[in-house]
Design an enzyme around this catalytic site. Structure first.
Site, short mmCIF file in Angstrom:
data_model
loop_
_atom_site.label_atom_id
_atom_site.label_comp_id
_atom_site.label_asym_id
_atom_site.label_seq_id
_atom_site.Cartn_x
_atom_site.Cartn_y
_atom_site.Cartn_z
N ASP A 30 46.57 18.17 -16.09
CA ASP A 30 47.50 18.29 -17.25
C ASP A 30 47.99 17.09 -17.45
O ASP A 30 48.64 16.27 -16.62
CB ASP A 30 48.21 19.48 -17.33
CG ASP A 30 48.79 19.95 -18.35
OD1 ASP A 30 48.67 21.02 -18.97
OD2 ASP A 30 49.57 18.99 -19.10
N ILE A 31 47.99 16.70 -18.70
CA ILE A 31 48.78 15.32 -19.16
C ILE A 31 50.07 15.38 -19.11
O ILE A 31 50.72 14.52 -18.87
CB ILE A 31 48.27 14.71 -20.43
CG1 ILE A 31 48.53 13.40 -20.87
CG2 ILE A 31 48.90 15.80 -21.73
CD1 ILE A 31 47.65 13.00 -21.95
N GLU A 94 48.61 26.02 -26.97
CA GLU A 94 48.82 25.02 -27.85
C GLU A 94 47.39 24.46 -28.21
O GLU A 94 47.27 23.71 -29.20
CB GLU A 94 49.66 23.70 -27.19
CG GLU A 94 51.25 24.07 -26.82
CD GLU A 94 52.00 23.18 -25.95
OE1 GLU A 94 51.14 22.12 -25.55
OE2 GLU A 94 52.76 23.29 -25.27
N HIS A 99 41.63 27.87 -21.71
CA HIS A 99 41.75 27.15 -20.38
C HIS A 99 42.51 28.00 -19.53
O HIS A 99 43.59 28.61 -19.97
CB HIS A 99 42.44 25.50 -20.91
CG HIS A 99 43.46 25.78 -21.61
ND1 HIS A 99 43.50 25.63 -23.05
CD2 HIS A 99 44.89 25.62 -21.14
CE1 HIS A 99 44.64 25.89 -23.45
NE2 HIS A 99 45.66 25.58 -22.43
P1 AMP Z 1 48.46 25.70 -23.76
O1 AMP Z 1 47.40 25.66 -24.73
O2 AMP Z 1 50.03 26.02 -24.40
O3 AMP Z 1 48.04 26.68 -22.49
O4 AMP Z 1 48.64 24.18 -22.92
C1 AMP Z 1 47.74 23.05 -23.48
C2 AMP Z 1 48.01 22.09 -22.29
O5 AMP Z 1 47.05 21.07 -22.43
C3 AMP Z 1 49.29 21.38 -22.27
O6 AMP Z 1 49.79 21.65 -20.83
C4 AMP Z 1 49.27 20.18 -22.38
O7 AMP Z 1 50.03 19.46 -21.77
C5 AMP Z 1 47.71 19.99 -22.01
N1 AMP Z 1 47.15 18.90 -22.74
C6 AMP Z 1 47.00 18.51 -23.98
N2 AMP Z 1 46.24 17.34 -24.34
C7 AMP Z 1 45.89 17.00 -23.19
C8 AMP Z 1 45.14 15.85 -22.71
N3 AMP Z 1 44.62 15.09 -23.59
N4 AMP Z 1 44.82 15.98 -21.44
C9 AMP Z 1 45.37 16.33 -20.62
N5 AMP Z 1 45.88 17.67 -20.80
C10 AMP Z 1 46.31 18.08 -22.07
#
Ligand code: AMP
Length: 115
Positions: A30-31, A94, A99
Protein backbone atom coordinates in the site's frame (compact mmCIF):
# COMPACT_ATOMS: atom_id res chain seq x y z
CA UNK A 1 -9.91 -2.93 -20.78
CA UNK A 2 -10.43 -1.02 -17.54
CA UNK A 3 -8.47 2.13 -16.75
CA UNK A 4 -8.98 1.83 -12.99
CA UNK A 5 -5.82 2.45 -10.98
CA UNK A 6 -5.42 -1.16 -9.80
CA UNK A 7 -6.01 -2.56 -13.30
CA UNK A 8 -3.26 -0.22 -14.48
CA UNK A 9 -0.96 -1.43 -11.67
CA UNK A 10 -1.67 -5.04 -12.68
CA UNK A 11 -0.73 -4.20 -16.29
CA UNK A 12 2.45 -2.44 -15.16
CA UNK A 13 1.30 0.95 -16.44
CA UNK A 14 1.55 2.45 -12.94
CA UNK A 15 4.56 1.48 -10.82
CA UNK A 16 4.04 -0.51 -7.65
CA UNK A 17 6.10 -2.38 -5.09
CA UNK A 18 5.02 -5.86 -6.15
CA UNK A 19 5.25 -8.66 -3.63
CA UNK A 20 3.41 -11.45 -5.49
CA UNK A 21 1.93 -12.27 -8.87
CA UNK A 22 0.39 -15.33 -10.45
CA UNK A 23 -2.04 -15.89 -13.31
CA UNK A 24 -5.01 -14.60 -11.32
CA UNK A 25 -3.73 -12.50 -8.40
CA UNK A 26 -1.45 -9.47 -7.98
CA UNK A 27 -0.21 -8.05 -4.65
CA UNK A 28 1.74 -4.91 -3.81
CA UNK A 29 2.59 -2.65 -0.88
CA UNK A 30 0.00 0.00 0.00
CA UNK A 31 1.30 3.44 -0.93
CA UNK A 32 0.17 4.81 2.47
CA UNK A 33 0.94 1.96 4.87
CA UNK A 34 -1.17 1.86 8.04
CA UNK A 35 0.97 -0.86 9.64
CA UNK A 36 4.54 -2.17 9.24
CA UNK A 37 3.18 -4.78 6.84
CA UNK A 38 0.43 -3.39 4.62
CA UNK A 39 -0.11 -5.26 1.38
CA UNK A 40 -3.02 -5.04 -1.05
CA UNK A 41 -4.09 -8.25 -2.79
CA UNK A 42 -6.21 -7.85 -5.92
CA UNK A 43 -7.81 -10.20 -8.43
CA UNK A 44 -6.53 -9.52 -11.93
CA UNK A 45 -10.10 -9.60 -13.17
CA UNK A 46 -11.80 -6.25 -12.53
CA UNK A 47 -14.62 -6.35 -9.99
CA UNK A 48 -15.76 -3.03 -8.51
CA UNK A 49 -16.30 -4.29 -4.98
CA UNK A 50 -17.40 -7.21 -2.83
CA UNK A 51 -20.98 -6.03 -3.39
CA UNK A 52 -20.55 -6.78 -7.10
CA UNK A 53 -19.53 -10.42 -6.69
CA UNK A 54 -21.62 -13.25 -8.04
CA UNK A 55 -21.23 -16.93 -8.75
CA UNK A 56 -18.86 -16.44 -11.66
CA UNK A 57 -16.29 -14.99 -9.23
CA UNK A 58 -16.17 -17.91 -6.79
CA UNK A 59 -12.96 -19.38 -8.18
CA UNK A 60 -11.25 -15.98 -8.36
CA UNK A 61 -12.15 -15.21 -4.74
CA UNK A 62 -10.89 -18.60 -3.59
CA UNK A 63 -7.58 -17.94 -5.31
CA UNK A 64 -7.44 -14.47 -3.74
CA UNK A 65 -7.83 -15.87 -0.23
CA UNK A 66 -5.31 -18.65 -0.70
CA UNK A 67 -2.79 -16.21 -2.16
CA UNK A 68 -3.38 -13.76 0.71
CA UNK A 69 -2.54 -16.36 3.32
CA UNK A 70 0.62 -17.28 1.46
CA UNK A 71 1.64 -13.64 1.02
CA UNK A 72 1.09 -12.89 4.72
CA UNK A 73 3.35 -15.80 5.66
CA UNK A 74 5.98 -14.63 3.18
CA UNK A 75 5.80 -11.13 4.65
CA UNK A 76 6.68 -12.57 8.06
CA UNK A 77 3.21 -12.45 9.62
CA UNK A 78 3.69 -15.87 11.17
CA UNK A 79 1.77 -15.08 14.40
CA UNK A 80 -1.23 -13.55 12.68
CA UNK A 81 -2.43 -10.59 10.71
CA UNK A 82 -5.61 -8.70 9.86
CA UNK A 83 -7.45 -8.73 6.55
CA UNK A 84 -9.90 -6.01 5.56
CA UNK A 85 -12.11 -5.54 2.51
CA UNK A 86 -13.69 -2.08 2.49
CA UNK A 87 -16.89 -2.03 0.45
CA UNK A 88 -18.79 0.92 -0.98
CA UNK A 89 -19.45 4.38 0.39
CA UNK A 90 -20.39 3.24 3.88
CA UNK A 91 -17.34 0.96 3.97
CA UNK A 92 -15.11 3.93 3.04
CA UNK A 93 -13.88 2.18 -0.10
CA UNK A 94 -11.54 4.51 -1.99
CA UNK A 95 -10.48 2.40 -4.97
CA UNK A 96 -13.27 0.60 -6.82
CA UNK A 97 -11.34 -2.51 -7.75
CA UNK A 98 -12.00 -5.15 -5.10
CA UNK A 99 -8.93 -5.61 -2.90
CA UNK A 100 -7.98 -7.26 0.33
CA UNK A 101 -5.74 -5.42 2.80
CA UNK A 102 -3.20 -7.51 4.73
CA UNK A 103 -2.06 -5.72 7.88
CA UNK A 104 0.58 -7.01 10.21
CA UNK A 105 3.41 -5.89 12.40
CA UNK A 106 2.75 -4.73 15.94
CA UNK A 107 1.79 -7.41 18.40
CA UNK A 108 -1.15 -7.12 18.78
CA UNK A 109 -2.56 -4.79 16.12
CA UNK A 110 -4.70 -1.96 17.54
CA UNK A 111 -8.29 -3.27 17.87
CA UNK A 112 -9.91 -0.50 15.82
CA UNK A 113 -7.27 -0.11 13.12
CA UNK A 114 -9.32 0.60 10.02
CA UNK A 115 -6.75 -0.58 7.51
P1 AMP B 1 -9.79 1.26 0.24
O1 AMP B 1 -10.38 1.40 -1.15
O2 AMP B 1 -10.37 2.23 1.24
O3 AMP B 1 -9.88 -0.15 0.77
O4 AMP B 1 -8.25 1.62 0.17
C1 AMP B 1 -7.53 1.79 -1.02
C2 AMP B 1 -6.07 1.72 -0.67
O5 AMP B 1 -5.32 1.81 -1.87
C3 AMP B 1 -5.57 2.83 0.26
O6 AMP B 1 -5.01 2.23 1.44
C4 AMP B 1 -4.52 3.55 -0.58
O7 AMP B 1 -3.42 3.98 0.18
C5 AMP B 1 -4.13 2.48 -1.59
N1 AMP B 1 -3.63 2.99 -2.87
C6 AMP B 1 -4.21 3.89 -3.69
N2 AMP B 1 -3.46 4.09 -4.79
C7 AMP B 1 -2.38 3.28 -4.66
C8 AMP B 1 -1.23 3.03 -5.48
N3 AMP B 1 -1.05 3.65 -6.65
N4 AMP B 1 -0.32 2.15 -5.02
C9 AMP B 1 -0.49 1.52 -3.84
N5 AMP B 1 -1.55 1.70 -3.03
C10 AMP B 1 -2.48 2.59 -3.43
Amino acid sequence: MSDCVFCRIVRGEIPSKKVYEDEHVFAFHDIHPAAPVHVLVVPKVHVDSMAHLDGEHEAAMGRLMVAAGRIAREQGCTDGFRTIVNTGRVGLQEVYHLHLHILGGPDPLPPMLKR
